[in-house]
Design a protein around this motif. Structure first.
Motif: not given
Length: 443
Positions: A44-67
């Motif tokens: 997971x790559x987080x662009x905001x605090x985990x607890x940011x309000x839903x409309x401000x929450x930024x994150x993306x899950x990456x599925x990659x060959x190596x971490x």
């Protein structure tokens, strides 16, 4: 063989995309299964605090060959002309203008060609901005960069940027922009001389400005922002260099594989590009000259409502139809700092001297406005409908921060005669002749 370039449209969307070579790489119903398809790793790559309000929450899950954790320790490297040291140069409140910055005489890539013009604040405190010019003429071969300090808004002026990111590929040509957010790894390839501008914000992310009384439509439409689709390369190399921009310094680490090995991803934290020609201009149709905020493409808000850490504003081709109005920008002093650049053409308020690939800075409360020729021409023009800024795209980085200019920028391509463009302005004051009288004479 390079993958076909594709995009997904829509600003701030929750995207889900996988490389067609790996169908089913995205897990269903959960983000982090015990074992991912194809033997991929979930990250997971987080662009905001985990607890940011839903409309401000930024994150993306990456599925990659190596971490991405597989690399050797970071070591500090030469910063070149990149700096956030705002205190070693004496303050300068004068109007400043730069002639077009030179292309490199030797081979250098995007990172090597980054030079800080001005800025303010401190990335350690997540507060402030920096403005750069980049000049480069070779690809970042087996090298990538990620920015721990802030988000990059990149404005090409000369030469297309061929950008590979963890989320996929983007081609960004002059009259397009792109944003690569904090933490996203990217590499830039170029064909020949390339030059452009970069705005970095340390605090938050760029968003679309509120439309308010404009209504539901206008300015930049969300669907015109494009993000790349998943694309991966499974490539081992003897030495791949990963550069981190951290606390205003550059550090490098090496690893034995390409970092662009993401077979699938989903989320709302992804790089994006935008074609400036798609901007829907809002303008005056009766009288007076509206504030430049009506041309805002993207804004990075501050903690104070209505005040921006930085705005990205453009001045595109448009019709000018106001009656009984001095149509160019008015003379003004501003509580914001204004850095202007020119992608191509001639800016209507200063047709001479302000050139593509150059720039200008009007600092807080420093007066500025049209030059003498523009004032005289606009004051005496016949005011019929007129298409202005044809063949031109100027832009402005506007900030509530009071910016310091670096030593390099103070001694490079500075137009020492800039102040002269206002010196011929004449006194027209005549207490016996009013504007009202002039209107009567015209009748």
């Amino acid at each position: 063989m390079a993958a076909e370039l594709k995009y997904m449209s829509g600003f701030d969307n929750e995207f889900a995309t996988e490389d067609p070579r790996c169908p089913g790489a995205l897990p269903e119903g959960q983000n982090n299964p015990q074992k991912c398809a194809y033997g991929l790793y979930a990250e997971q790559l987080s662009g905001s605090a985990f607890t940011a309000m839903r409309h401000e929450n930024k994150r993306t899950w990456l599925y990659r060959i190596r971490p991405s954790v597989i690399h050797k320790p970071f070591k500090k490297i030469d910063n070149g002309l990149l700096t956030h040291d705002w205190d070693t140069v004496e303050p300068n409140p004068n109007q400043l203008r730069w002639n077009p910055f030179d292309f490199p005489k030797k081979k250098q890539d995007f990172v090597e060609g980054l030079a800080t013009i001005c800025g303010a604040g401190d990335p350690k405190a997540r507060s402030g901005i920096a403005i750069y010019i980049y000049t480069c003429n070779k690809p970042m071969e087996n090298k990538c960069l990620y920015n721990s300090d802030g988000d990059f808004l990149i404005v090409p002026q000369e030469g297309t940027l061929f950008i590979t990111t963890e989320m996929g590929k983007m081609n960004v040509a002059p009259n397009e922009i792109c944003v690569i957010q904090r933490g996203i790894r990217f590499s830039i390839d170029v064909k020949g001389n390339s030059r452009g501008y970069v705005l970095e914000v340390f605090s938050d992310h760029f968003v679309l400005p509120s439309l308010g009384p404009i209504g539901a439509n206008g300015l930049a439409n969300p669907r015109d922002f494009l993000s790349p689709v998943a694309w991966y390369e499974d490539r081992e190399v003897r030495e791949y260099t990963v550069i981190s921009k951290y606390h205003g310094h550059l550090f490098s680490a090496t690893q034995g594989h390409s970092p662009f090995d993401v077979a699938a991803w989903h989320g709302n934290y992804a790089p994006y590009k935008y074609d400036l020609s798609k901007f829907m201009v809002i303008n005056c149709v009766a009288f007076d000259h509206a504030d430049p905020s009506i041309f805002t493409v993207l804004t990075c808000p501050s903690l104070k409502p209505g005040v921006a850490t930085a705005d990205f504003v453009i001045f595109p081709p448009r019709w000018s139809v106001q009656e009984n109005t001095f149509r160019p920008p008015y003379y003004h002093r501003n509580c914001m700092s204004e850095f202007m650049g020119l992608i191509y053409g001639n800016y209507e308020a200063k047709e001479d001297g302000f050139k593509p690939g150059g720039g200008s800075l009007h600092s807080m409360m420093t007066p500025h406005g049209p030059d003498y020729d523009c004032f005289e021409k606009a004051s005496n023009a016949e005011l019929g409908p007129q298409k202005i800024a044809e063949g031109t795209m100027a832009f402005m980085f506007e900030s509530s921060f009071s910016m310091a200019v670096t030593e390099w920028a103070n001694n490079t391509k500075v137009d020492s005669n800039y102040f002269q463009c206002w010196q011929p302005l004449k006194k027209h004051f005549n207490p016996k002749d009013s504007a009202k009288d002039d209107k009567e004479k015209k009748k």
